[in-house]
Design an enzyme around this catalytic site. Structure first.
Site, PDB file in Angstrom:
ATOM      1  N   ASP A   1      44.965 -50.472   4.531  1.00 23.73           N
ATOM      2  CA  ASP A   1      43.915 -49.487   4.222  1.00 23.73           C
ATOM      3  C   ASP A   1      43.112 -49.260   5.503  1.00 23.73           C
ATOM      4  O   ASP A   1      42.669 -50.213   6.141  1.00 23.73           O
ATOM      5  CB  ASP A   1      43.007 -50.046   3.106  1.00 23.73           C
ATOM      6  CG  ASP A   1      42.115 -48.982   2.499  1.00 23.73           C
ATOM      7  OD1 ASP A   1      41.423 -48.274   3.271  1.00 23.73           O
ATOM      8  OD2 ASP A   1      42.083 -48.867   1.269  1.00 23.73           O
ATOM      9  N   ILE A   2      42.973 -47.989   5.908  1.00 24.71           N
ATOM     10  CA  ILE A   2      42.273 -47.719   7.185  1.00 24.71           C
ATOM     11  C   ILE A   2      40.750 -47.841   7.065  1.00 24.71           C
ATOM     12  O   ILE A   2      40.062 -47.859   8.077  1.00 24.71           O
ATOM     13  CB  ILE A   2      42.646 -46.333   7.775  1.00 24.71           C
ATOM     14  CG1 ILE A   2      42.257 -45.185   6.841  1.00 24.71           C
ATOM     15  CG2 ILE A   2      44.123 -46.277   8.148  1.00 24.71           C
ATOM     16  CD1 ILE A   2      42.372 -43.802   7.492  1.00 24.71           C
TER      17      ILE A   2
ATOM     18  N   GLN B   1      38.317 -43.350  -8.091  1.00 24.93           N
ATOM     19  CA  GLN B   1      39.595 -43.093  -7.419  1.00 24.93           C
ATOM     20  C   GLN B   1      39.442 -41.882  -6.506  1.00 24.93           C
ATOM     21  O   GLN B   1      38.869 -40.862  -6.890  1.00 24.93           O
ATOM     22  CB  GLN B   1      40.699 -42.823  -8.462  1.00 24.93           C
ATOM     23  CG  GLN B   1      42.087 -42.657  -7.845  1.00 24.93           C
ATOM     24  CD  GLN B   1      43.200 -42.462  -8.891  1.00 24.93           C
ATOM     25  OE1 GLN B   1      42.917 -42.398 -10.090  1.00 24.93           O
ATOM     26  NE2 GLN B   1      44.422 -42.353  -8.435  1.00 24.93           N
TER      27      GLN B   1
ATOM     28  N   HIS C   1      47.811 -46.548  -6.692  1.00 21.03           N
ATOM     29  CA  HIS C   1      47.861 -47.604  -5.670  1.00 21.03           C
ATOM     30  C   HIS C   1      47.067 -48.815  -6.121  1.00 21.03           C
ATOM     31  O   HIS C   1      46.035 -48.703  -6.764  1.00 21.03           O
ATOM     32  CB  HIS C   1      47.357 -47.110  -4.319  1.00 21.03           C
ATOM     33  CG  HIS C   1      46.032 -46.421  -4.402  1.00 21.03           C
ATOM     34  ND1 HIS C   1      45.895 -45.120  -4.830  1.00 21.03           N
ATOM     35  CD2 HIS C   1      44.776 -46.861  -4.137  1.00 21.03           C
ATOM     36  CE1 HIS C   1      44.624 -44.789  -4.814  1.00 21.03           C
ATOM     37  NE2 HIS C   1      43.917 -45.823  -4.412  1.00 21.03           N
TER      38      HIS C   1
ATOM     39  N   HIS D   1      45.033 -52.140  -4.795  1.00 24.29           N
ATOM     40  CA  HIS D   1      44.336 -52.717  -3.636  1.00 24.29           C
ATOM     41  C   HIS D   1      44.499 -54.241  -3.680  1.00 24.29           C
ATOM     42  O   HIS D   1      44.297 -54.857  -4.741  1.00 24.29           O
ATOM     43  CB  HIS D   1      42.839 -52.439  -3.714  1.00 24.29           C
ATOM     44  CG  HIS D   1      42.446 -50.989  -3.696  1.00 24.29           C
ATOM     45  ND1 HIS D   1      41.941 -50.371  -2.573  1.00 24.29           N
ATOM     46  CD2 HIS D   1      42.453 -50.034  -4.665  1.00 24.29           C
ATOM     47  CE1 HIS D   1      41.658 -49.103  -2.851  1.00 24.29           C
ATOM     48  NE2 HIS D   1      41.955 -48.875  -4.122  1.00 24.29           N
TER      49      HIS D   1
HETATM   50  P1  5GP Z   1      40.943 -45.182  -4.253  1.00 24.39           P
HETATM   51  O1  5GP Z   1      39.544 -44.713  -4.030  1.00 24.39           O
HETATM   52  O2  5GP Z   1      41.798 -43.977  -4.607  1.00 24.39           O
HETATM   53  O3  5GP Z   1      41.106 -46.325  -5.184  1.00 24.39           O
HETATM   54  O4  5GP Z   1      41.456 -45.753  -2.869  1.00 24.39           O
HETATM   55  C1  5GP Z   1      41.944 -44.962  -1.830  1.00 24.39           C
HETATM   56  C2  5GP Z   1      42.009 -45.871  -0.651  1.00 24.39           C
HETATM   57  O5  5GP Z   1      42.733 -45.202   0.364  1.00 24.39           O
HETATM   58  C3  5GP Z   1      40.638 -46.216  -0.068  1.00 24.39           C
HETATM   59  O6  5GP Z   1      40.478 -47.617  -0.033  1.00 24.39           O
HETATM   60  C4  5GP Z   1      40.662 -45.590   1.314  1.00 24.39           C
HETATM   61  O7  5GP Z   1      39.999 -46.382   2.274  1.00 24.39           O
HETATM   62  C5  5GP Z   1      42.135 -45.474   1.596  1.00 24.39           C
HETATM   63  N1  5GP Z   1      42.488 -44.365   2.463  1.00 24.39           N
HETATM   64  C6  5GP Z   1      41.967 -43.109   2.457  1.00 24.39           C
HETATM   65  N2  5GP Z   1      42.588 -42.337   3.379  1.00 24.39           N
HETATM   66  C7  5GP Z   1      43.533 -43.136   3.955  1.00 24.39           C
HETATM   67  C8  5GP Z   1      44.503 -42.887   4.975  1.00 24.39           C
HETATM   68  O8  5GP Z   1      44.626 -41.807   5.537  1.00 24.39           O
HETATM   69  N3  5GP Z   1      45.296 -43.949   5.316  1.00 24.39           N
HETATM   70  C9  5GP Z   1      45.193 -45.176   4.703  1.00 24.39           C
HETATM   71  N4  5GP Z   1      46.024 -46.131   5.123  1.00 24.39           N
HETATM   72  N5  5GP Z   1      44.286 -45.435   3.746  1.00 24.39           N
HETATM   73  C10 5GP Z   1      43.470 -44.411   3.373  1.00 24.39           C
END
Ligand code: 5GP
Length: 148
Positions: free
Chosen positions: A42-43, A105, A111, A113
């Site tokens: 995660d970046i 999300q 995905h 974590h």
């Molecule tokens: P969500 O909010 O959908 O549960 O998590 C999305 C995750 O993707 C977040 O933890 C965010 O930091 C990560 N993320 C967002 N954009 C990118 C990206 O371009 N590359 C990677 N590797 N992670 C990303």
């Protein structure tokens, strides 16, 4: 499929960033992949070593995930967690997964974590992008443990 309402993205978008990673259109710091899953750094980590595991299936959230992909994601998650425990010399790994914008999300391809942290010490979600050299180095360390 997930039910549609006003606040959630429920139709799979083929242009979401994780779909682009699966297609090889944008890069990621890969830790592991097989025919049903991809795991990468995660970046914007909530702790050092934060990894995301995604299925190759086009699923928006848990409601869409086919059983064989759910099993594959969890099998990959076990490999990642084992490697995180070894690399970061800690037992505690948070497993987290958000369903729908209302839950927070932000990327609408399912995905999981995996975060080397306690629940109390988790950093802010998707907030601060970290150094990519460090992410690449950690991905390499985790992959080396998995492939050993
Ligand atoms: P969500 O909010 O959908 O549960 O998590 C999305 C995750 O993707 C977040 O933890 C965010 O930091 C990560 N993320 C967002 N954009 C990118 C990206 O371009 N590359 C990677 N590797 N992670 C990303």
């Amino acid at each position: 499929m997930t039910q549609v309402n006003d606040t959630q993205q429920t139709i799979y978008d083929n242009n979401n960033i994780f779909a682009k990673m699966l297609n090889g259109d944008i890069p990621c710091h890969k830790v592991y992949e097989d025919d049903k899953t991809l795991a990468f750094m995660d970046i914007m980590p909530q702790a050092e070593g934060h990894v995301l595991v995604i299925p190759t299936q086009k699923a928006v959230d848990l409601g869409d995930l086919a059983p064989e992909y759910a099993a594959a994601v969890l099998m990959t998650a076990q490999k990642i967690m084992q490697a995180q425990r070894q690399v970061f010399a800690r037992e505690g790994i948070v497993q987290m997964q958000l369903n729908g914008a209302q839950a927070g999300q932000t990327v609408f391809h399912y995905h999981l974590h995996l975060i080397p942290s306690s629940i109390q010490e988790l950093g802010r979600h998707a907030a601060i992008e970290v150094d990519h050299d460090q992410l690449a180095a950690t991905a390499k360390q985790l992959a080396a443990v998995i492939n050993a």
